[in-house]
Design a protein around this motif. Sequence first.
Motif, short mmCIF file in Angstrom:
data_model
loop_
_atom_site.label_atom_id
_atom_site.label_comp_id
_atom_site.label_asym_id
_atom_site.label_seq_id
_atom_site.Cartn_x
_atom_site.Cartn_y
_atom_site.Cartn_z
N TRP A 1 0.21 0.32 4.33
CA TRP A 1 1.40 0.03 5.15
C TRP A 1 1.95 1.26 5.88
O TRP A 1 2.20 1.19 7.09
N PRO A 2 2.13 2.42 5.23
CA PRO A 2 2.70 3.56 5.97
C PRO A 2 1.81 4.04 7.12
O PRO A 2 2.29 4.73 8.02
N ASP A 3 0.52 3.70 7.09
CA ASP A 3 -0.40 4.11 8.16
C ASP A 3 -0.47 3.09 9.30
O ASP A 3 -1.27 3.26 10.23
N LEU A 4 0.30 2.03 9.22
CA LEU A 4 0.22 0.97 10.23
C LEU A 4 0.43 1.54 11.63
O LEU A 4 1.29 2.39 11.83
N ASP A 5 -0.38 1.07 12.57
CA ASP A 5 -0.17 1.45 13.97
C ASP A 5 -0.31 0.22 14.86
O ASP A 5 -0.72 -0.85 14.40
N ALA A 6 0.05 0.39 16.14
CA ALA A 6 0.04 -0.74 17.07
C ALA A 6 -1.37 -1.29 17.24
O ALA A 6 -1.55 -2.50 17.42
N GLY B 1 0.79 -1.23 0.00
CA GLY B 1 0.00 0.00 0.00
C GLY B 1 0.82 1.28 0.00
O GLY B 1 0.25 2.38 0.07
N ASN B 2 2.14 1.16 -0.11
CA ASN B 2 2.98 2.37 -0.11
C ASN B 2 2.65 3.30 -1.29
O ASN B 2 2.59 4.53 -1.13
N GLY B 3 2.48 2.70 -2.47
CA GLY B 3 2.23 3.50 -3.67
C GLY B 3 0.92 4.27 -3.57
O GLY B 3 0.84 5.46 -3.90
N ARG C 1 9.34 5.49 1.33
CA ARG C 1 10.09 6.08 2.43
C ARG C 1 9.23 6.11 3.70
O ARG C 1 9.68 5.78 4.79
N ALA C 2 7.96 6.48 3.53
CA ALA C 2 7.04 6.51 4.69
C ALA C 2 6.84 5.10 5.26
O ALA C 2 6.63 4.94 6.46
N GLY C 3 6.93 4.11 4.39
CA GLY C 3 6.76 2.72 4.84
C GLY C 3 7.86 2.26 5.78
O GLY C 3 7.65 1.35 6.59
N ARG D 1 -0.86 12.86 -3.66
CA ARG D 1 -0.31 13.39 -4.93
C ARG D 1 1.21 13.50 -4.88
O ARG D 1 1.80 14.48 -5.35
N ARG D 2 1.83 12.52 -4.28
CA ARG D 2 3.29 12.49 -4.19
C ARG D 2 3.80 11.31 -4.99
O ARG D 2 3.07 10.36 -5.25
N PRO D 3 5.07 11.32 -5.38
CA PRO D 3 5.64 10.18 -6.10
C PRO D 3 5.63 8.91 -5.24
O PRO D 3 5.72 9.00 -4.01
N ARG D 4 5.56 7.76 -5.89
CA ARG D 4 5.48 6.49 -5.17
C ARG D 4 6.66 6.28 -4.21
O ARG D 4 6.51 5.68 -3.14
#
Length: 254
Positions: free
Chosen positions: A214-219, A20-22, A37-39, A29-32
């Motif tokens: 994935w980048p939004d994953l939390d505990a 889900g990173n892309g 990187r956020a992942g 509206r950012r590049p994949r």
Amino acid sequence: MSAPSATSGVPRHVAVIMDGNGRWAARRRRPRAIGHRAGARAVNLCIDFCIERGVQVLTLFAFSSENWGRPADEVGALMKLFLNALDREVGELHRRGVQVRFIGDRDRFDPAITARMRAAEALTAGNGRLVLAIAASYGGRQDIASAARALAVEVAEGRLRPEAIDEAAMARRVALADLPAPDLFIRTGGDLRVSNFLLWQLAYTELWFTEVLWPDLDAATLQQAFDDFAGRQRRFGLTGDQVAPTPTADTMAP
Ligand code: IPE
Ligand code: IPE
Ligand code: MG
């Protein structure tokens, strides 16, 4: 591969498709590459969570054998990210007692990356708090094919009889053969598929999917997966009564 266990509780081995990173980047509206990187932050969160819960093995799908087919700039950005992560994170993982391993076809990587993979494995080989297996340039079919090739070589050299090839012989030659099979599979990003992850090893793994990118994953999301796992009955082909017999007058305490 370990003996089946019907007991729930904390999974010994958690295998994760970090997806889900892309889409996370596209929504902004950012590049994949920004999504990848956020992942990386979520990777650390997931490792911390597993250490806290006493998980023994965490396998993360970082890059599939098919992901090489993505646009060159995305593959390049991912390689740069791997290189940076290897330089930045391995010392801290070692300090925390994490044993780092890589599974997949590492010959396809740049020597700068494979050298760091080898160094990370050598540095952390004696650690036992958590085994972190990173699947990079990994494909489940490729894994099974290479196990078959290894068996064929042994037969050709007269060290193995074809009749001796059984499930246990295969299981000893696929990736992560020395570790318990995954108990819990988690895929983020909302797609309900296995995407050529550990095909052999997932035979009796409990599958868990979430829409969370994935980048939004939390505990809390990981806790939900663990709670769900703890409530499941694993039957391994047997009946519910066989794995958890219903109490009878004989087994009930007076
Ligand atoms: C997972 O995220 C990371 C890799 C496959 C390397 P994606 O890049 O597949 O993200 P989506 O699925 O396109 O959102
Ligand atoms: C699986 O995700 C691979 C990784 C997360 C590394 P993909 O994004 O490549 O899977 P598909 O293409 O949606 O099946
Ligand atoms: Mg994807």
